[in-house]
Design a protein around this motif. Sequence first.
Motif, PDB file in Angstrom:
ATOM      1  N   ASN A 250       0.816  -1.221   0.000  1.00  0.00           N
ATOM      2  CA  ASN A 250       0.000   0.000   0.000  1.00  0.00           C
ATOM      3  C   ASN A 250       0.848   1.270   0.000  1.00  0.00           C
ATOM      4  O   ASN A 250       0.456   2.287  -0.579  1.00  0.00           O
ATOM      5  CB  ASN A 250      -0.940   0.013   1.198  1.00  0.00           C
ATOM      6  CG  ASN A 250      -2.061  -1.003   1.059  1.00  0.00           C
ATOM      7  OD1 ASN A 250      -2.361  -1.468  -0.046  1.00  0.00           O
ATOM      8  ND2 ASN A 250      -2.686  -1.369   2.162  1.00  0.00           N
ATOM      9  N   ASP A 251       2.010   1.218   0.670  1.00  0.00           N
ATOM     10  CA  ASP A 251       2.837   2.440   0.697  1.00  0.00           C
ATOM     11  C   ASP A 251       3.944   2.432  -0.364  1.00  0.00           C
ATOM     12  O   ASP A 251       4.825   3.289  -0.367  1.00  0.00           O
ATOM     13  CB  ASP A 251       3.442   2.675   2.086  1.00  0.00           C
ATOM     14  CG  ASP A 251       4.376   1.567   2.545  1.00  0.00           C
ATOM     15  OD1 ASP A 251       4.900   0.830   1.698  1.00  0.00           O
ATOM     16  OD2 ASP A 251       4.591   1.435   3.768  1.00  0.00           O
ATOM     17  N   GLY A 252       3.894   1.457  -1.268  1.00  0.00           N
ATOM     18  CA  GLY A 252       4.788   1.468  -2.415  1.00  0.00           C
ATOM     19  C   GLY A 252       6.179   0.929  -2.180  1.00  0.00           C
ATOM     20  O   GLY A 252       7.038   1.030  -3.064  1.00  0.00           O
ATOM     21  N   ARG A 253       6.419   0.306  -1.037  1.00  0.00           N
ATOM     22  CA  ARG A 253       7.758  -0.223  -0.770  1.00  0.00           C
ATOM     23  C   ARG A 253       8.028  -1.528  -1.512  1.00  0.00           C
ATOM     24  O   ARG A 253       9.179  -1.899  -1.724  1.00  0.00           O
ATOM     25  CB  ARG A 253       7.962  -0.411   0.737  1.00  0.00           C
ATOM     26  CG  ARG A 253       8.221   0.905   1.470  1.00  0.00           C
ATOM     27  CD  ARG A 253       8.506   0.651   2.935  1.00  0.00           C
ATOM     28  NE  ARG A 253       7.303   0.253   3.664  1.00  0.00           N
ATOM     29  CZ  ARG A 253       7.307  -0.147   4.923  1.00  0.00           C
ATOM     30  NH1 ARG A 253       8.437  -0.246   5.592  1.00  0.00           N
ATOM     31  NH2 ARG A 253       6.167  -0.461   5.521  1.00  0.00           N
ATOM     32  N   VAL A 254       6.945  -2.236  -1.889  1.00  0.00           N
ATOM     33  CA  VAL A 254       7.116  -3.424  -2.726  1.00  0.00           C
ATOM     34  C   VAL A 254       6.072  -3.390  -3.833  1.00  0.00           C
ATOM     35  O   VAL A 254       5.041  -2.716  -3.727  1.00  0.00           O
ATOM     36  CB  VAL A 254       6.964  -4.744  -1.928  1.00  0.00           C
ATOM     37  CG1 VAL A 254       8.056  -4.869  -0.877  1.00  0.00           C
ATOM     38  CG2 VAL A 254       5.579  -4.877  -1.326  1.00  0.00           C
ATOM     39  N   ILE A 255       6.351  -4.124  -4.893  1.00  0.00           N
ATOM     40  CA  ILE A 255       5.414  -4.295  -6.002  1.00  0.00           C
ATOM     41  C   ILE A 255       5.244  -5.789  -6.253  1.00  0.00           C
ATOM     42  O   ILE A 255       6.047  -6.615  -5.779  1.00  0.00           O
ATOM     43  CB  ILE A 255       5.907  -3.598  -7.285  1.00  0.00           C
ATOM     44  CG1 ILE A 255       7.267  -4.189  -7.711  1.00  0.00           C
ATOM     45  CG2 ILE A 255       5.994  -2.089  -7.088  1.00  0.00           C
ATOM     46  CD1 ILE A 255       7.744  -3.715  -9.066  1.00  0.00           C
ATOM     47  N   GLN A 256       4.199  -6.127  -6.986  1.00  0.00           N
ATOM     48  CA  GLN A 256       3.978  -7.503  -7.418  1.00  0.00           C
ATOM     49  C   GLN A 256       4.190  -7.553  -8.927  1.00  0.00           C
ATOM     50  O   GLN A 256       3.296  -7.218  -9.701  1.00  0.00           O
ATOM     51  CB  GLN A 256       2.561  -7.954  -7.058  1.00  0.00           C
ATOM     52  CG  GLN A 256       2.317  -8.033  -5.558  1.00  0.00           C
ATOM     53  CD  GLN A 256       0.875  -8.391  -5.222  1.00  0.00           C
ATOM     54  OE1 GLN A 256      -0.019  -8.269  -6.056  1.00  0.00           O
ATOM     55  NE2 GLN A 256       0.670  -8.833  -3.999  1.00  0.00           N
ATOM     56  N   PRO A 257       5.376  -7.960  -9.362  1.00  0.00           N
ATOM     57  CA  PRO A 257       5.690  -7.904 -10.798  1.00  0.00           C
ATOM     58  C   PRO A 257       4.969  -8.957 -11.631  1.00  0.00           C
ATOM     59  O   PRO A 257       4.937  -8.836 -12.862  1.00  0.00           O
ATOM     60  CB  PRO A 257       7.206  -8.128 -10.832  1.00  0.00           C
ATOM     61  CG  PRO A 257       7.500  -8.895  -9.578  1.00  0.00           C
ATOM     62  CD  PRO A 257       6.527  -8.387  -8.558  1.00  0.00           C
ATOM     63  N   PHE A 258       4.410  -9.982 -11.006  1.00  0.00           N
ATOM     64  CA  PHE A 258       3.680 -11.024 -11.717  1.00  0.00           C
ATOM     65  C   PHE A 258       2.307 -11.190 -11.082  1.00  0.00           C
ATOM     66  O   PHE A 258       2.155 -11.087  -9.857  1.00  0.00           O
ATOM     67  CB  PHE A 258       4.418 -12.364 -11.648  1.00  0.00           C
ATOM     68  CG  PHE A 258       5.792 -12.339 -12.253  1.00  0.00           C
ATOM     69  CD1 PHE A 258       5.982 -12.647 -13.595  1.00  0.00           C
ATOM     70  CD2 PHE A 258       6.889 -12.009 -11.481  1.00  0.00           C
ATOM     71  CE1 PHE A 258       7.248 -12.641 -14.156  1.00  0.00           C
ATOM     72  CE2 PHE A 258       8.161 -11.993 -12.031  1.00  0.00           C
ATOM     73  CZ  PHE A 258       8.341 -12.293 -13.370  1.00  0.00           C
ATOM     74  N   SER A 259       1.317 -11.479 -11.877  1.00  0.00           N
ATOM     75  CA  SER A 259      -0.033 -11.694 -11.351  1.00  0.00           C
ATOM     76  C   SER A 259      -0.261 -13.128 -10.894  1.00  0.00           C
ATOM     77  O   SER A 259      -1.193 -13.404 -10.142  1.00  0.00           O
ATOM     78  CB  SER A 259      -1.079 -11.330 -12.407  1.00  0.00           C
ATOM     79  OG  SER A 259      -0.913 -12.134 -13.570  1.00  0.00           O
TER      80      SER A 259
END
Length: 298
Positions: A250-259
């Motif tokens: 939520n605060d942008g420290r991680v992303i999910q590069p694959f669904s």
Amino acid sequence: MRSLGFLQYLRAFEAVARIGTLRGAADELALSPSAVSLQLRKLGEATGLMLFRKSGRNVVLTQAGREFSHTVTQSLGQLAGAVRSASDIDLDGKARALTIFMSPSLGIAWLTATLVEFAEAMGASRLTLRHCMRESDVDWTEADIAVVYDNPPFANCRWLLLSAVKLRPVCSPILFPRLDLQHRERKLGGITLLHEDDGQEWARWATAARVSLEGCGSVRVPTVAHAVASAVQGQGIALVSDVLTRSHFNDGRVIQPFSTSIDASWAYYIVWPFERSDDPLIQALIGRIMESIYPAGG
């Protein structure tokens, strides 16, 4: 109703049944072997049951003795729990103490703060948080409740599914440019894989996502919490549950590069002793934990 005068002999019976020798039970109870033997004889007379038979220098439970021993062990455990519960309540009805076992990763992610807030709201003067992973790690002589990463059934306990677990890769945004996602043969670009198991979950995920792990490094960490922390710091990519990374995402420290996601082998469960099923404090705590993961209107 048969007289309950035999209750005074149950400690001696339980000790002998558990240890298997009069001498060992006598040492534990600080009695003489003859005193323990006398108590067993009086217990047999009072109940009308033949509870033991001799086997060399030891004594062995009969079938009736084994059934009686099972009941006695459960009953003594329930009595001990009742005494502990009663001693943890002040005269004004407020809980004095709470001991909660939980998965380290859940504790770090969000659960510790929830439990501290609950204890303060209930007026508990002492809160003890202990780590566990599986239900078998929980010391039920101390625990009021546990949150485990496991699968039921759990003996002598009730349980409630807190959250099923789907595993997805997460990484810091700074690693995203290194991911090779444009070609038909998608690769992780040699990025380090962070995991706490033997690597089988990453292998399952790679098959499901049709992504090659060739050239990737591998770091096995003690807990999922270490994997999440390392991913946030840009040291690799972790395969973890949304439950543990919600705030970071939520605060942008991680992303999910694959669904693509895969089902984990276990799930998160709230577990508590069967005999405390109607305890208002336990029910309130369960409600607070569930609310924290599934907020109203969320």
